[in-house]
Design a protein around this motif. Structure first.
Motif, PDB file in Angstrom:
ATOM      1  N   MET A   1       0.850  -1.169   0.000  1.00  0.00           N
ATOM      2  CA  MET A   1       0.000   0.000   0.000  1.00  0.00           C
ATOM      3  C   MET A   1       0.899   1.236   0.000  1.00  0.00           C
ATOM      4  SD  MET A   1      -2.910   1.285   2.778  1.00  0.00           S
ATOM      5  CE  MET A   1      -3.029  -0.283   3.493  1.00  0.00           C
ATOM      6  N   ASP A   2       0.596   2.152  -0.910  1.00  0.00           N
ATOM      7  CA  ASP A   2       1.457   3.328  -0.962  1.00  0.00           C
ATOM      8  C   ASP A   2       1.145   4.267   0.205  1.00  0.00           C
ATOM      9  OD1 ASP A   2      -0.526   5.244  -1.648  1.00  0.00           O
ATOM     10  OD2 ASP A   2      -0.223   4.933  -3.791  1.00  0.00           O
ATOM     11  N   ASN A   3       2.019   5.224   0.398  1.00  0.00           N
ATOM     12  CA  ASN A   3       1.967   6.116   1.556  1.00  0.00           C
ATOM     13  C   ASN A   3       0.651   6.892   1.632  1.00  0.00           C
ATOM     14  OD1 ASN A   3       3.191   7.023   3.872  1.00  0.00           O
ATOM     15  ND2 ASN A   3       4.164   8.777   2.870  1.00  0.00           N
ATOM     16  N   PHE A   5      -2.337   5.980   0.582  1.00  0.00           N
ATOM     17  CA  PHE A   5      -3.396   5.106   1.069  1.00  0.00           C
ATOM     18  C   PHE A   5      -3.194   4.752   2.537  1.00  0.00           C
ATOM     19  CE2 PHE A   5      -3.994   3.809  -3.538  1.00  0.00           C
ATOM     20  CZ  PHE A   5      -5.137   4.584  -3.690  1.00  0.00           C
ATOM     21  N   GLN A   6      -1.945   4.600   2.946  1.00  0.00           N
ATOM     22  CA  GLN A   6      -1.655   4.302   4.354  1.00  0.00           C
ATOM     23  C   GLN A   6      -2.161   5.438   5.243  1.00  0.00           C
ATOM     24  OE1 GLN A   6      -0.491   1.402   5.658  1.00  0.00           O
ATOM     25  NE2 GLN A   6      -0.902   2.327   7.640  1.00  0.00           N
ATOM     26  N   LYS A   7      -1.920   6.676   4.813  1.00  0.00           N
ATOM     27  CA  LYS A   7      -2.396   7.829   5.592  1.00  0.00           C
ATOM     28  C   LYS A   7      -3.922   7.884   5.611  1.00  0.00           C
ATOM     29  CE  LYS A   7       1.622  10.732   5.398  1.00  0.00           C
ATOM     30  NZ  LYS A   7       2.327  11.874   4.911  1.00  0.00           N
ATOM     31  N   MET A   8      -4.553   7.551   4.486  1.00  0.00           N
ATOM     32  CA  MET A   8      -6.017   7.519   4.443  1.00  0.00           C
ATOM     33  C   MET A   8      -6.564   6.441   5.388  1.00  0.00           C
ATOM     34  SD  MET A   8      -6.862   8.072   0.401  1.00  0.00           S
ATOM     35  CE  MET A   8      -8.626   7.886   0.559  1.00  0.00           C
ATOM     36  N   LEU A   9      -5.891   5.299   5.411  1.00  0.00           N
ATOM     37  CA  LEU A   9      -6.321   4.208   6.292  1.00  0.00           C
ATOM     38  C   LEU A   9      -6.196   4.628   7.752  1.00  0.00           C
ATOM     39  CD1 LEU A   9      -7.311   1.331   6.728  1.00  0.00           C
ATOM     40  CD2 LEU A   9      -4.960   0.545   6.471  1.00  0.00           C
ATOM     41  N   GLU A  10      -5.101   5.274   8.095  1.00  0.00           N
ATOM     42  CA  GLU A  10      -4.920   5.756   9.469  1.00  0.00           C
ATOM     43  C   GLU A  10      -5.992   6.782   9.827  1.00  0.00           C
ATOM     44  OE1 GLU A  10      -0.861   7.143   9.741  1.00  0.00           O
ATOM     45  OE2 GLU A  10      -0.084   5.147   9.271  1.00  0.00           O
ATOM     46  N   GLN A  11      -6.293   7.674   8.885  1.00  0.00           N
ATOM     47  CA  GLN A  11      -7.324   8.684   9.120  1.00  0.00           C
ATOM     48  C   GLN A  11      -8.693   8.017   9.297  1.00  0.00           C
ATOM     49  OE1 GLN A  11      -7.671  11.580   5.956  1.00  0.00           O
ATOM     50  NE2 GLN A  11      -9.094  12.848   7.114  1.00  0.00           N
ATOM     51  N   ALA A  12      -8.990   7.029   8.465  1.00  0.00           N
ATOM     52  CA  ALA A  12     -10.264   6.311   8.566  1.00  0.00           C
ATOM     53  C   ALA A  12     -10.358   5.587   9.903  1.00  0.00           C
ATOM     54  CB  ALA A  12     -10.416   5.334   7.403  1.00  0.00           C
ATOM     55  N   ASN A  38      -7.157  -4.931  -0.643  1.00  0.00           N
ATOM     56  CA  ASN A  38      -6.316  -4.435   0.436  1.00  0.00           C
ATOM     57  C   ASN A  38      -6.844  -4.973   1.774  1.00  0.00           C
ATOM     58  OD1 ASN A  38      -5.596  -2.535   2.620  1.00  0.00           O
ATOM     59  ND2 ASN A  38      -4.428  -1.550   0.987  1.00  0.00           N
ATOM     60  N   ILE A  39      -6.169  -5.969   2.307  1.00  0.00           N
ATOM     61  CA  ILE A  39      -6.651  -6.672   3.497  1.00  0.00           C
ATOM     62  C   ILE A  39      -6.788  -5.768   4.726  1.00  0.00           C
ATOM     63  CG2 ILE A  39      -6.061  -8.483   5.179  1.00  0.00           C
ATOM     64  CD1 ILE A  39      -5.343 -10.277   2.834  1.00  0.00           C
ATOM     65  N   PRO A  40      -5.798  -4.932   5.058  1.00  0.00           N
ATOM     66  CA  PRO A  40      -5.998  -4.076   6.243  1.00  0.00           C
ATOM     67  C   PRO A  40      -7.229  -3.166   6.123  1.00  0.00           C
ATOM     68  CG  PRO A  40      -3.685  -4.094   5.618  1.00  0.00           C
ATOM     69  CD  PRO A  40      -4.445  -4.793   4.520  1.00  0.00           C
ATOM     70  N   THR A  41      -7.473  -2.664   4.920  1.00  0.00           N
ATOM     71  CA  THR A  41      -8.631  -1.799   4.710  1.00  0.00           C
ATOM     72  C   THR A  41      -9.927  -2.607   4.796  1.00  0.00           C
ATOM     73  OG1 THR A  41      -7.287  -0.369   3.299  1.00  0.00           O
ATOM     74  CG2 THR A  41      -9.673  -0.099   3.148  1.00  0.00           C
ATOM     75  N   LEU A  42      -9.943  -3.798   4.198  1.00  0.00           N
ATOM     76  CA  LEU A  42     -11.131  -4.658   4.281  1.00  0.00           C
ATOM     77  C   LEU A  42     -11.451  -5.011   5.727  1.00  0.00           C
ATOM     78  CD1 LEU A  42     -10.376  -7.033   1.267  1.00  0.00           C
ATOM     79  CD2 LEU A  42     -12.300  -5.421   1.420  1.00  0.00           C
ATOM     80  N   LEU A  43     -10.419  -5.321   6.505  1.00  0.00           N
ATOM     81  CA  LEU A  43     -10.627  -5.669   7.913  1.00  0.00           C
ATOM     82  C   LEU A  43     -11.150  -4.487   8.721  1.00  0.00           C
ATOM     83  CD1 LEU A  43      -7.465  -7.856   8.584  1.00  0.00           C
ATOM     84  CD2 LEU A  43      -9.849  -8.644   8.578  1.00  0.00           C
ATOM     85  N   ASP A  44     -10.549  -3.317   8.512  1.00  0.00           N
ATOM     86  CA  ASP A  44     -11.006  -2.139   9.247  1.00  0.00           C
ATOM     87  C   ASP A  44     -12.430  -1.764   8.863  1.00  0.00           C
ATOM     88  OD1 ASP A  44      -8.553  -2.001  10.501  1.00  0.00           O
ATOM     89  OD2 ASP A  44      -8.089   0.035   9.856  1.00  0.00           O
TER      90      ASP A  44
END
Length: 161
Positions: A1-3, A5-12, A38-44
């Protein structure tokens, strides 16, 4: 996951923690539009939907993760808790057992299994699971509460005999 998307995931994730569920879902969906597996996003997103009581959508996401990674502990536990909530205790236990085959010293899976066994009236088996969970994490509240409840129920059963 690029940076980005990682920041978006953290924000979400932060939004979900603050119970801003709808806003969190919007961000998860933006990530999944570009990276649908994207497994971390699907899980969250699944966990957020579960907190919103949108259990069928959450269940589908956990299933989606398990199709990609059958050994994903978070998806197994999440699926198990959803099954448990539907009173499908045996199926929930199957999920917890699958998790325990992957990670045998997994206090959460043991405690959840104990709760499902307790719901089925298998108090001695439930007590065993709670005690085993507490050997792994002696401060695990769910296991402590479950153990105390199982002991109370067993004691009341004996006093009725």
């Amino acid at each position: 996951m690029d940076n980005k998307f990682q920041k978006m995931l953290e924000q979400a994730s932060d939004l979900a923690e603050e119970q801003e569920f709808e806003e969190a879902i919007i961000l998860y969906d933006k990530i999944l539009k570009k990276e649908p597996k994207n497994i971390p996003t699907l899980l969250d997103k699944a966990a957020t939907l579960q907190r919103m009581e949108k259990n069928s959508q959450s269940f589908q996401l956990y299933e989606s993760v398990l199709k990609q990674d059958i050994k994903n502990l978070d998806a197994l536990i999440g699926k198990g808790t959803l099954l448990h909530a539907k009173s499908k205790f045996a199926e929930a236990i199957d999920c917890y057992d699958s998790a325990l085959k992957i990670k045998s010293k997994f206090a959460m899976a043991l405690a959840y299994k104990g709760m499902a066994l307790g719901e089925m009236g298998k108090l001695n088996d439930a007590l065993f699971c709670f005690k085993k969970a507490l050997t792994i994490d002696k401060d695990y509240d769910l296991a402590n509460i479950g153990k105390q409840k199982a002991l109370e129920l067993l004691k009341s059963q004996k006093s009725k005999k």
